[in-house]
Design a protein around this motif. Sequence first.
Motif, PDB file in Angstrom:
ATOM      1  N   ASP A  50     -45.087 -24.094  45.676  1.00  0.00           N
ATOM      2  CA  ASP A  50     -46.168 -23.442  44.949  1.00  0.00           C
ATOM      3  C   ASP A  50     -46.435 -22.066  45.529  1.00  0.00           C
ATOM      4  OD1 ASP A  50     -47.098 -24.912  47.274  1.00  0.00           O
ATOM      5  OD2 ASP A  50     -49.107 -24.288  46.704  1.00  0.00           O
ATOM      6  N   TYR A  52     -49.198 -18.277  44.798  1.00  0.00           N
ATOM      7  CA  TYR A  52     -50.346 -17.712  44.097  1.00  0.00           C
ATOM      8  C   TYR A  52     -49.958 -17.261  42.696  1.00  0.00           C
ATOM      9  CZ  TYR A  52     -52.498 -17.656  48.715  1.00  0.00           C
ATOM     10  OH  TYR A  52     -52.988 -18.023  49.943  1.00  0.00           O
ATOM     11  N   ALA A  53     -50.928 -17.273  41.803  1.00  0.00           N
ATOM     12  CA  ALA A  53     -50.682 -16.861  40.418  1.00  0.00           C
ATOM     13  C   ALA A  53     -50.701 -15.344  40.296  1.00  0.00           C
ATOM     14  CB  ALA A  53     -51.739 -17.468  39.500  1.00  0.00           C
ATOM     15  N   GLY A  57     -56.896 -15.026  40.509  1.00  0.00           N
ATOM     16  CA  GLY A  57     -57.561 -16.245  40.067  1.00  0.00           C
ATOM     17  C   GLY A  57     -57.366 -17.367  41.063  1.00  0.00           C
ATOM     18  N   GLY A  59     -56.529 -21.155  42.553  1.00  0.00           N
ATOM     19  CA  GLY A  59     -55.511 -22.178  42.349  1.00  0.00           C
ATOM     20  C   GLY A  59     -54.092 -21.677  42.504  1.00  0.00           C
ATOM     21  N   VAL A  61     -49.824 -22.206  41.688  1.00  0.00           N
ATOM     22  CA  VAL A  61     -48.950 -22.534  40.562  1.00  0.00           C
ATOM     23  C   VAL A  61     -47.622 -23.051  41.096  1.00  0.00           C
ATOM     24  CG1 VAL A  61     -47.736 -21.626  38.546  1.00  0.00           C
ATOM     25  CG2 VAL A  61     -50.016 -20.759  39.122  1.00  0.00           C
ATOM     26  N   THR A  87     -49.636 -32.288  30.387  1.00  0.00           N
ATOM     27  CA  THR A  87     -50.580 -31.192  30.544  1.00  0.00           C
ATOM     28  C   THR A  87     -51.820 -31.421  29.688  1.00  0.00           C
ATOM     29  OG1 THR A  87     -50.905 -28.812  30.166  1.00  0.00           O
ATOM     30  CG2 THR A  87     -49.268 -29.913  28.781  1.00  0.00           C
ATOM     31  N   TYR A 114     -51.902 -28.777  40.882  1.00  0.00           N
ATOM     32  CA  TYR A 114     -52.665 -27.551  41.123  1.00  0.00           C
ATOM     33  C   TYR A 114     -53.072 -26.935  39.776  1.00  0.00           C
ATOM     34  CZ  TYR A 114     -50.042 -28.453  45.396  1.00  0.00           C
ATOM     35  OH  TYR A 114     -49.450 -29.070  46.474  1.00  0.00           O
ATOM     36  N   LYS A 115     -52.712 -25.662  39.534  1.00  0.00           N
ATOM     37  CA  LYS A 115     -53.038 -25.005  38.257  1.00  0.00           C
ATOM     38  C   LYS A 115     -51.930 -25.175  37.220  1.00  0.00           C
ATOM     39  CE  LYS A 115     -56.069 -22.659  37.300  1.00  0.00           C
ATOM     40  NZ  LYS A 115     -57.331 -22.991  36.598  1.00  0.00           N
ATOM     41  N   GLY A 116     -50.953 -26.016  37.513  1.00  0.00           N
ATOM     42  CA  GLY A 116     -49.884 -26.251  36.550  1.00  0.00           C
ATOM     43  C   GLY A 116     -48.563 -25.672  37.011  1.00  0.00           C
TER      44      GLY A 116
END
Length: 224
Positions: A50, A52-53, A57, A59, A61, A87, A114-116
Amino acid sequence: MRFDIITVLPDLLSGPLSCSIVERAKNKGLVEIHTHNLRDYASNKHKSVDDYAYGGGAGMVLQVEPFAACIEALQAERSYDEIIYMTPDGETFKQDHANALSLKGNIMILCGHYKGIDQRIRDIFVTKEISVGDFVLSGGEIPAALVTDAVVRLIPGVLSDETSALSDSFQDGLLDAPAYSRPAVWRGHKVPDVLLSGHEAKINQWRDEQRYEKTAKRRPDLLK
């Protein structure tokens, strides 16, 4: 039939998919269920999958590369009828989805966390996106187990009485009728007389009436 489930938490799936009807289906050789740890396909020494996005934001990814590596490794061994991503923003899973999937041969299920997962995996590989309801869980493992269980029980030969699945709730758009077993009277509560009559036509009529009545009361949306 074969299921391949990609996850960062394979242990979370071991319990639900190793008991009861699903386990009996595996023992009969009617279904294979394989879980794949996404971290095994990480290219870094820490086995992290994973990041950071982009755009900021809260969460983390799940990254594109580990998923792509795992999916392509599995596709090199066999073709898949569906690659499903679990999802909350997918199509709500219903009985007719389970019926359709039970006719497939090989199914791959991707579990987010997490955030997907990186959107590019969804755009390039995923053929179907499924939600189990309008709520958010910590990951896709429990939904994946739910979908797998719902599909496996429909495979011919899994249930000892195959007509049982055909009379389940939602199979024809209605909820199932009440069910009773022994004793006939318990603490003053008696089983309906018609079920003790042995009259098959009357019993079927009673069950049909009960199904419509229950559906109208609890799920009137189904009657529309």
